[in-house]
Design a protein around this motif. Structure first.
Motif, PDB file in Angstrom:
ATOM      1  N   MET A   1     -50.184  40.320 -13.134  1.00  0.00           N
ATOM      2  CA  MET A   1     -49.533  39.102 -13.653  1.00  0.00           C
ATOM      3  C   MET A   1     -48.870  38.369 -12.498  1.00  0.00           C
ATOM      4  O   MET A   1     -48.275  38.968 -11.606  1.00  0.00           O
ATOM      5  CB  MET A   1     -48.495  39.490 -14.710  1.00  0.00           C
ATOM      6  CG  MET A   1     -47.825  38.284 -15.363  1.00  0.00           C
ATOM      7  SD  MET A   1     -46.680  38.791 -16.657  1.00  0.00           S
ATOM      8  CE  MET A   1     -46.071  37.211 -17.155  1.00  0.00           C
ATOM      9  N   GLU A   3     -46.313  36.211 -10.326  1.00  0.00           N
ATOM     10  CA  GLU A   3     -44.873  36.025 -10.234  1.00  0.00           C
ATOM     11  C   GLU A   3     -44.558  34.551 -10.395  1.00  0.00           C
ATOM     12  O   GLU A   3     -45.281  33.673  -9.935  1.00  0.00           O
ATOM     13  CB  GLU A   3     -44.365  36.525  -8.877  1.00  0.00           C
ATOM     14  CG  GLU A   3     -44.544  38.020  -8.675  1.00  0.00           C
ATOM     15  CD  GLU A   3     -43.591  38.838  -9.510  1.00  0.00           C
ATOM     16  OE1 GLU A   3     -42.544  38.309  -9.894  1.00  0.00           O
ATOM     17  OE2 GLU A   3     -43.886  39.991  -9.806  1.00  0.00           O
ATOM     18  N   LYS A  23     -37.784  43.651 -15.090  1.00  0.00           N
ATOM     19  CA  LYS A  23     -38.909  42.719 -15.034  1.00  0.00           C
ATOM     20  C   LYS A  23     -40.217  43.463 -14.821  1.00  0.00           C
ATOM     21  O   LYS A  23     -41.251  43.094 -15.402  1.00  0.00           O
ATOM     22  CB  LYS A  23     -38.682  41.715 -13.901  1.00  0.00           C
ATOM     23  CG  LYS A  23     -39.739  40.624 -13.823  1.00  0.00           C
ATOM     24  CD  LYS A  23     -39.402  39.639 -12.729  1.00  0.00           C
ATOM     25  CE  LYS A  23     -40.433  38.518 -12.658  1.00  0.00           C
ATOM     26  NZ  LYS A  23     -40.110  37.543 -11.578  1.00  0.00           N
ATOM     27  N   GLN A  27     -43.670  43.670 -17.545  1.00  0.00           N
ATOM     28  CA  GLN A  27     -44.920  43.050 -17.132  1.00  0.00           C
ATOM     29  C   GLN A  27     -46.086  43.576 -17.976  1.00  0.00           C
ATOM     30  O   GLN A  27     -46.171  44.776 -18.251  1.00  0.00           O
ATOM     31  CB  GLN A  27     -45.210  43.334 -15.656  1.00  0.00           C
ATOM     32  CG  GLN A  27     -44.357  42.540 -14.691  1.00  0.00           C
ATOM     33  CD  GLN A  27     -44.708  42.827 -13.247  1.00  0.00           C
ATOM     34  OE1 GLN A  27     -45.481  43.748 -12.982  1.00  0.00           O
ATOM     35  NE2 GLN A  27     -44.149  42.072 -12.339  1.00  0.00           N
ATOM     36  N   GLN A  29     -49.103  44.074 -17.094  1.00  0.00           N
ATOM     37  CA  GLN A  29     -49.872  45.044 -16.324  1.00  0.00           C
ATOM     38  C   GLN A  29     -49.254  46.430 -16.407  1.00  0.00           C
ATOM     39  O   GLN A  29     -49.969  47.430 -16.547  1.00  0.00           O
ATOM     40  CB  GLN A  29     -49.957  44.582 -14.865  1.00  0.00           C
ATOM     41  CG  GLN A  29     -50.728  45.538 -13.978  1.00  0.00           C
ATOM     42  CD  GLN A  29     -50.843  45.024 -12.559  1.00  0.00           C
ATOM     43  OE1 GLN A  29     -50.682  43.826 -12.315  1.00  0.00           O
ATOM     44  NE2 GLN A  29     -51.123  45.911 -11.636  1.00  0.00           N
TER      45      GLN A  29
END
Length: 242
Positions: A1, A3, A23, A27, A29
């Protein structure tokens, strides 16, 4: 993904930005990789615990999938390697933001892309093999059918999760290749208001003047220009006599 909200390379923030655990956990992923880890655990755990039974015709334990030991061994091998690979790639995802060299990030993303693509295909083969052998299994009296169905189902789910991981890795690789650029030299814009830069302003030349003393008599003063050429005679040219 990708940023967002800052510069990045190969789908991760530049080195020195810091690591945000919350964070990272949120995600897509990371979530899909954890699911792949769980699915692989279920597959090889079901086979190692309930995948072998003793049929009535033999005292030796056989695979529940049509007594085909190769099918069980293949599923266990694929599941164990996928389980360990998920752990390794999770660690790599944590370490990638700390890589200051873009070339190292490229190799990490390429490894993720290659492995995810290969394991997507291997899980597809595993699902087809287990489903085919289970359809040929007729005597299911002593077989734990729930374990067999769970193994087939989670093999199918693994195809989806590893395919999604392949898609994420391919997106990171493409973004990384687009971000990498070779710096080129461009001439500075010419100054419009001044013809020369301030440090290179031209200087004016002032010629040197020479003056004679006033107390020198006129007879001793030399003219500004004197001719040292010998006087020319008016005689005409005469040819030599032989």
């Amino acid at each position: 993904m990708a940023e967002t909200g800052g510069a990045s390379a190969y789908g991760a923030a530049l080195a020195g930005v810091g690591f945000d655990f919350y964070k990272f956990v949120r995600q897509p992923q990371t979530i899909v990789r954890v699911l792949s880890w769980v699915f692989a655990l279920v597959v090889f755990a079901c086979i190692t615990t309930e995948g072998y039974v003793n049929p009535s015709s033999s005292a030796e334990a056989k695979c529940i999938f049509n007594q085909n030991d190769s099918a069980c061994q293949y599923a266990v091998g694929i599941g164990v390697i996928a389980f360990l690979a998920c752990v390794a790639f999770l660690v790599m995802d944590v370490y990638v933001p700390f890589m200051s060299n873009a070339q190292d990030r490229k190799y990490a993303v390429m490894a993720d892309l290659g492995f995810s693509g290969v394991w997507t295909f291997l899980w597809f083969v595993c699902f087809c093999l287990l489903a085919s052998q289970w359809s040929r299994t007729h005597d299911v009296r002593a077989i734990p059918e729930d374990a067999a169905r769970a193994t087939i189902a989670f093999s199918f789910f693994s195809i989806a999760t590893w395919g999604i991981l392949t898609y994420f890795a391919l997106g990171r690789f493409r973004r990384g290749m687009d971000d990498v650029s070779i710096p080129t030299y461009t001439d500075p814009a010419p100054e419009i208001h001044t013809p020369y830069p301030a440090t290179y302003a031209p200087t004016t030349y002032t010629p040197t003047t020479y003056t004679y003393p006033s107390n020198v008599p006129e007879s001793q003063k030399q003219p500004p220009f004197t001719s040292n050429l010998p006087p020319q005679s008016d005689t005409s040219y005469l040819p030599p006599k032989y």
